[in-house]
Design a protein around this motif. Structure first.
Motif, PDB file in Angstrom:
ATOM      1  N   LEU A  32       0.798  -1.186   0.247  1.00 27.10           N
ATOM      2  CA  LEU A  32       0.181  -0.122   0.022  1.00 27.10           C
ATOM      3  C   LEU A  32       0.859   1.209   0.128  1.00 27.10           C
ATOM      4  O   LEU A  32       0.244   2.246   0.478  1.00 27.10           O
ATOM      5  N   ALA A  41      -5.541   6.346   3.444  1.00 27.71           N
ATOM      6  CA  ALA A  41      -6.935   5.832   3.828  1.00 27.71           C
ATOM      7  C   ALA A  41      -7.483   6.523   5.004  1.00 27.71           C
ATOM      8  O   ALA A  41      -6.747   6.642   5.952  1.00 27.71           O
ATOM      9  N   TYR A  75      -8.787  -6.771   3.588  1.00 30.76           N
ATOM     10  CA  TYR A  75      -8.729  -5.390   3.443  1.00 30.76           C
ATOM     11  C   TYR A  75      -7.695  -4.706   2.795  1.00 30.76           C
ATOM     12  O   TYR A  75      -7.741  -3.868   1.873  1.00 30.76           O
ATOM     13  N   ALA A 123      -7.735  -2.679  -0.868  1.00 34.81           N
ATOM     14  CA  ALA A 123      -7.121  -1.237  -0.883  1.00 34.81           C
ATOM     15  C   ALA A 123      -6.164  -1.258  -1.960  1.00 34.81           C
ATOM     16  O   ALA A 123      -5.715  -0.183  -2.215  1.00 34.81           O
ATOM     17  N   SER A 127      -8.660   5.107  -0.004  1.00 37.83           N
ATOM     18  CA  SER A 127      -9.567   4.170   0.452  1.00 37.83           C
ATOM     19  C   SER A 127     -10.339   4.772   1.597  1.00 37.83           C
ATOM     20  O   SER A 127      -9.780   5.321   2.523  1.00 37.83           O
TER      21      SER A 127
END
Ligand SMILES: NC(=O)c1ccc[n+]([C@@H]2O[C@H](COP(=O)([O-])OP(=O)(O)OC[C@H]3O[C@@H](n4cnc5c(N)ncnc54)[C@H](O)[C@@H]3O)[C@@H](O)[C@H]2O)c1
Length: 267
Positions: free
Chosen positions: A6, A11, A236, A240, A85
């Motif tokens: 990520l 987020a 998750y 994402a 996100s």
């Protein structure tokens, strides 16, 4: 330095102060994301900030308030210049209170309070995040539950609220395509600080202090696992990480294993 899955994303995670939300924040930051953590508990957020430092920005607020959701999204854009996100994770449980055992006044007030957090907040969060997510071609990720598909994970209020989340994910996936993906993760039971509606007198106690939830999950589910919140967060990360799930929208990833009965020969 190794690449995180990520890296560079930002987020918002709601209900980030404890339990699953906190586990999501820890994993997302470990994978290279910056997280804006929204929770109504200032004390939990202070602990999160002390533990994770610059990797998180905390916003104390209530997910049932549109203005507080906007504040979290604006904080993300102000801090990182983007929002990729929006993880709508905060929730309340009804402690499995059945229809027959519920006082009518509790049902009326409890329905409104629980649905405000478990359903209305998903609508308000998605609305607040929409401009920034449209710009980034980002995604909404909702936390649902085994109770989104099956009975018994709660009473009628909780099970209905999580089923409602499935419909919301499908409708928003349709409406927000092609710019914004909308999905959910359905975890099973875990020992957390999950509380209930104050209007039902269920706000002073948590799931972990009320029932032996870890033992219950271990002894009733197909895989016999002693599950911790962090065991559910992989889905998750997948949702994402847009390179890993660019074709996925309108889906609920059921990571609960509640749909597979425990084999009768196992003890
Ligand atoms: N614990 C379980 O067994 C279980 C099982 C399946 C699904 N879930 C779901 O997981 C999600 C996270 O719950 P958890 O188990 O980690 O519980 P938790 O109570 O540890 O975490 C939820 C967080 O949300 C915050 N919160 C609650 N209402 C809020 C509001 N109105 N505004 C802002 N913050 C608010 C709480 O302060 C708390 O920090 C929920 O959606 C829950 O329904 C939990």
């Amino acid at each position: 330095m190794t690449m995180g899955r990520l890296d560079g994303i930002c987020a918002v995670v709601t209900g980030a102060g404890s339990g699953l939300g906190r586990a999501i924040v820890e994993r997302f930051t470990a994978e290279g994301a910056h997280v804006v953590a929204l929770d109504r508990s200032a004390a939990k957020l202070a602990k999160l900030a002390a533990d994770l430092g610059d990797l998180v920005t905390t916003v104390t607020g209530d997910v049932t308030s549109y203005a507080d959701n906007v504040r979290a999204c604006e904080t993300a854009v102000a801090r990182q210049g983007r929002l990729d996100s929006f993880v709508a994770n905060a929730g309340l449980w009804d402690f499995g209170r059945s229809l027959a055992d519920s006082d009518p006044d509790d049902l009326q007030a409890g329905f409104d309070e629980l649905f405000a957090v478990n359903v209305k907040a998903l609508v308000l969060g998605a609305k607040a995040a929409l401009p920034a997510l449209t710009t980034s071609r980002g995604s909404v990720i909702c936390t649902l539950s085994n109770a989104a598909f099956y009975p018994v994970g709660g009473g009628p209020l909780y099970v209905a609220s999580k089923h409602a989340g499935v419909g919301l994910v499908r409708q928003l996936a349709y409406e927000l395509a092609p710019e914004v993906r909308v999905n959910a993760v359905a975890p099973g039971g875990m020992a957390t600080d999950l509380r209930g509606p104050a209007s039902m007198g269920l706000d002073a106690t948590s799931i972990e202090s009320t029932i032996p939830i870890r033992e219950y999950v271990k002894s009733t589910t197909a895989l016999h696992l002693d599950v911790r919140p962090e065991d559910y967060v992989g889905a998750y990360v997948l949702l994402a990480a847009r390179d890993e799930s660019s074709t996925v929208t309108g889906t609920v990833i059921d990571v609960s294993s509640f749909g597979i009965p425990r084999r009768p020969t196992e003890s």
